[in-house]
Design a protein around this motif. Sequence first.
Motif, PDB file in Angstrom:
ATOM      1  N   TYR A 161       1.333  -1.315   0.245  1.00 38.75           N
ATOM      2  CA  TYR A 161       0.066  -0.055  -0.054  1.00 38.75           C
ATOM      3  C   TYR A 161       1.001   1.636   0.137  1.00 38.75           C
ATOM      4  O   TYR A 161       0.315   2.192   0.347  1.00 38.75           O
ATOM      5  CB  TYR A 161      -1.163   0.361   1.197  1.00 38.75           C
ATOM      6  CG  TYR A 161      -2.207  -1.186   0.959  1.00 38.75           C
ATOM      7  CD1 TYR A 161      -3.022  -1.172   0.004  1.00 38.75           C
ATOM      8  CD2 TYR A 161      -2.003  -2.470   1.826  1.00 38.75           C
ATOM      9  CE1 TYR A 161      -3.877  -2.063  -0.040  1.00 38.75           C
ATOM     10  CE2 TYR A 161      -2.955  -3.383   2.043  1.00 38.75           C
ATOM     11  CZ  TYR A 161      -4.079  -3.087   0.477  1.00 38.75           C
ATOM     12  OH  TYR A 161      -4.438  -3.999   0.486  1.00 38.75           O
ATOM     13  N   ILE A 201       3.249   2.885   2.352  1.00 36.24           N
ATOM     14  CA  ILE A 201       3.031   3.690   3.146  1.00 36.24           C
ATOM     15  C   ILE A 201       4.822   3.304   3.460  1.00 36.24           C
ATOM     16  O   ILE A 201       5.624   2.314   3.623  1.00 36.24           O
ATOM     17  CB  ILE A 201       1.896   2.883   4.168  1.00 36.24           C
ATOM     18  CG1 ILE A 201       0.926   2.512   3.582  1.00 36.24           C
ATOM     19  CG2 ILE A 201       2.587   3.254   5.604  1.00 36.24           C
ATOM     20  CD1 ILE A 201       0.401   3.582   3.389  1.00 36.24           C
ATOM     21  N   ALA A 261      -1.525   6.006   8.296  1.00 35.94           N
ATOM     22  CA  ALA A 261      -2.440   6.515   7.124  1.00 35.94           C
ATOM     23  C   ALA A 261      -3.271   4.965   8.001  1.00 35.94           C
ATOM     24  O   ALA A 261      -3.223   4.055   8.488  1.00 35.94           O
ATOM     25  CB  ALA A 261      -1.676   5.385   6.298  1.00 35.94           C
ATOM     26  N   LEU A 281      -6.593   2.574   6.085  1.00 33.65           N
ATOM     27  CA  LEU A 281      -6.568   2.167   4.931  1.00 33.65           C
ATOM     28  C   LEU A 281      -7.625   1.554   5.256  1.00 33.65           C
ATOM     29  O   LEU A 281      -7.604   0.171   5.516  1.00 33.65           O
ATOM     30  CB  LEU A 281      -6.120   1.422   3.823  1.00 33.65           C
ATOM     31  CG  LEU A 281      -5.246   2.085   2.783  1.00 33.65           C
ATOM     32  CD1 LEU A 281      -4.154   3.084   3.622  1.00 33.65           C
ATOM     33  CD2 LEU A 281      -4.669   1.173   2.077  1.00 33.65           C
ATOM     34  N   ILE A 286     -10.346  -1.340   2.733  1.00 31.93           N
ATOM     35  CA  ILE A 286     -10.659  -2.170   1.634  1.00 31.93           C
ATOM     36  C   ILE A 286     -12.071  -2.409   1.903  1.00 31.93           C
ATOM     37  O   ILE A 286     -12.297  -3.465   2.888  1.00 31.93           O
ATOM     38  CB  ILE A 286      -9.592  -3.017   1.556  1.00 31.93           C
ATOM     39  CG1 ILE A 286      -8.060  -2.325   2.362  1.00 31.93           C
ATOM     40  CG2 ILE A 286      -9.590  -4.379   0.211  1.00 31.93           C
ATOM     41  CD1 ILE A 286      -7.209  -1.825   0.560  1.00 31.93           C
ATOM     42  N   ILE A 329     -10.225   0.349  -2.540  1.00 30.72           N
ATOM     43  CA  ILE A 329      -9.487   0.774  -1.676  1.00 30.72           C
ATOM     44  C   ILE A 329     -10.804   1.991  -1.563  1.00 30.72           C
ATOM     45  O   ILE A 329     -10.904   1.912  -2.764  1.00 30.72           O
ATOM     46  CB  ILE A 329      -8.305   1.828  -1.836  1.00 30.72           C
ATOM     47  CG1 ILE A 329      -7.160   0.311  -1.681  1.00 30.72           C
ATOM     48  CG2 ILE A 329      -8.003   2.279  -1.098  1.00 30.72           C
ATOM     49  CD1 ILE A 329      -5.606   0.906  -2.307  1.00 30.72           C
ATOM     50  N   ASN A 388      -8.469   5.907   1.603  1.00 33.85           N
ATOM     51  CA  ASN A 388      -7.106   5.914   1.776  1.00 33.85           C
ATOM     52  C   ASN A 388      -7.028   7.434   2.941  1.00 33.85           C
ATOM     53  O   ASN A 388      -6.411   8.602   1.918  1.00 33.85           O
ATOM     54  CB  ASN A 388      -5.661   5.607   1.212  1.00 33.85           C
ATOM     55  CG  ASN A 388      -4.880   5.940   1.320  1.00 33.85           C
ATOM     56  OD1 ASN A 388      -4.010   5.799   2.098  1.00 33.85           O
ATOM     57  ND2 ASN A 388      -4.137   5.397  -0.296  1.00 33.85           N
ATOM     58  N   ARG A 389      -6.297   7.142   3.686  1.00 30.27           N
ATOM     59  CA  ARG A 389      -6.204   8.868   4.926  1.00 30.27           C
ATOM     60  C   ARG A 389      -4.516   8.848   5.276  1.00 30.27           C
ATOM     61  O   ARG A 389      -4.226   7.579   5.853  1.00 30.27           O
ATOM     62  CB  ARG A 389      -6.981   9.375   5.578  1.00 30.27           C
ATOM     63  CG  ARG A 389      -8.168   9.554   4.904  1.00 30.27           C
ATOM     64  CD  ARG A 389      -9.076  10.348   5.677  1.00 30.27           C
ATOM     65  NE  ARG A 389     -10.637  11.029   5.462  1.00 30.27           N
ATOM     66  CZ  ARG A 389     -11.516  11.143   5.875  1.00 30.27           C
ATOM     67  NH1 ARG A 389     -11.906  10.778   7.427  1.00 30.27           N
ATOM     68  NH2 ARG A 389     -12.536  11.370   4.857  1.00 30.27           N
ATOM     69  N   GLN A 390      -3.978   9.699   4.891  1.00 29.81           N
ATOM     70  CA  GLN A 390      -2.603  10.237   6.409  1.00 29.81           C
ATOM     71  C   GLN A 390      -3.355  11.127   7.569  1.00 29.81           C
ATOM     72  O   GLN A 390      -2.008  11.451   7.624  1.00 29.81           O
ATOM     73  CB  GLN A 390      -1.548  10.386   5.789  1.00 29.81           C
ATOM     74  CG  GLN A 390      -0.981   9.640   4.458  1.00 29.81           C
ATOM     75  CD  GLN A 390      -1.646   8.978   3.871  1.00 29.81           C
ATOM     76  OE1 GLN A 390      -2.848   9.911   2.671  1.00 29.81           O
ATOM     77  NE2 GLN A 390      -2.136   7.708   2.500  1.00 29.81           N
TER      78      GLN A 390
END
Length: 163
Positions: free
Chosen positions: A100, A102, A108, A110, A112, A118, A121-123
């Motif tokens: 992924y 990272i 992060a 994620l 699924i 996906i 998807n955030r940081q």
Amino acid sequence: MFKTILLTMAIAAILPGSSRNAIAEHLDLSQFQWNNRLLFLFAPNRNHPMFDSLHDSLSAQKAEVADRDLVIFEILESEPSSMNSKPLASEAALSLRKRYKITQGEFAVLLIGKDGGIKLNRQNETLLEDIFALIDAMPMRRQEIRQKKEPQGSEIANTRSKE
């Protein structure tokens, strides 16, 4: 060759961190497709504030997590990783981090979907309520909710009326 295999097994059994109960090095995520949604939390360690906050929310809402068929992966750099609180082999955790994309030191989240795609998807900081809202808006989840609300006998009645 046989001696090499035995030696490797013996070393693996005594090395620290090589838990026999750890989930396999090569984790096949396809086993979850159409059955579970996967939530990955990537962090340097458990003390990361965004990880800690989300982890606490997940722990406090176990019934809601289970109702949404979520499997929780906690992928940590400096501590043991886990899948639904079961130890995950460090090789499997590293493989997921690479899969992924990272990077080291990165937080992060994620999500699924059951279809394997996906969905999130955030940081940055992510609230569990936002994750639940996203899941609950998915067509497959709406269908699950409708099916849970149907009385037990109505499915049989609907089948018979179609015949």
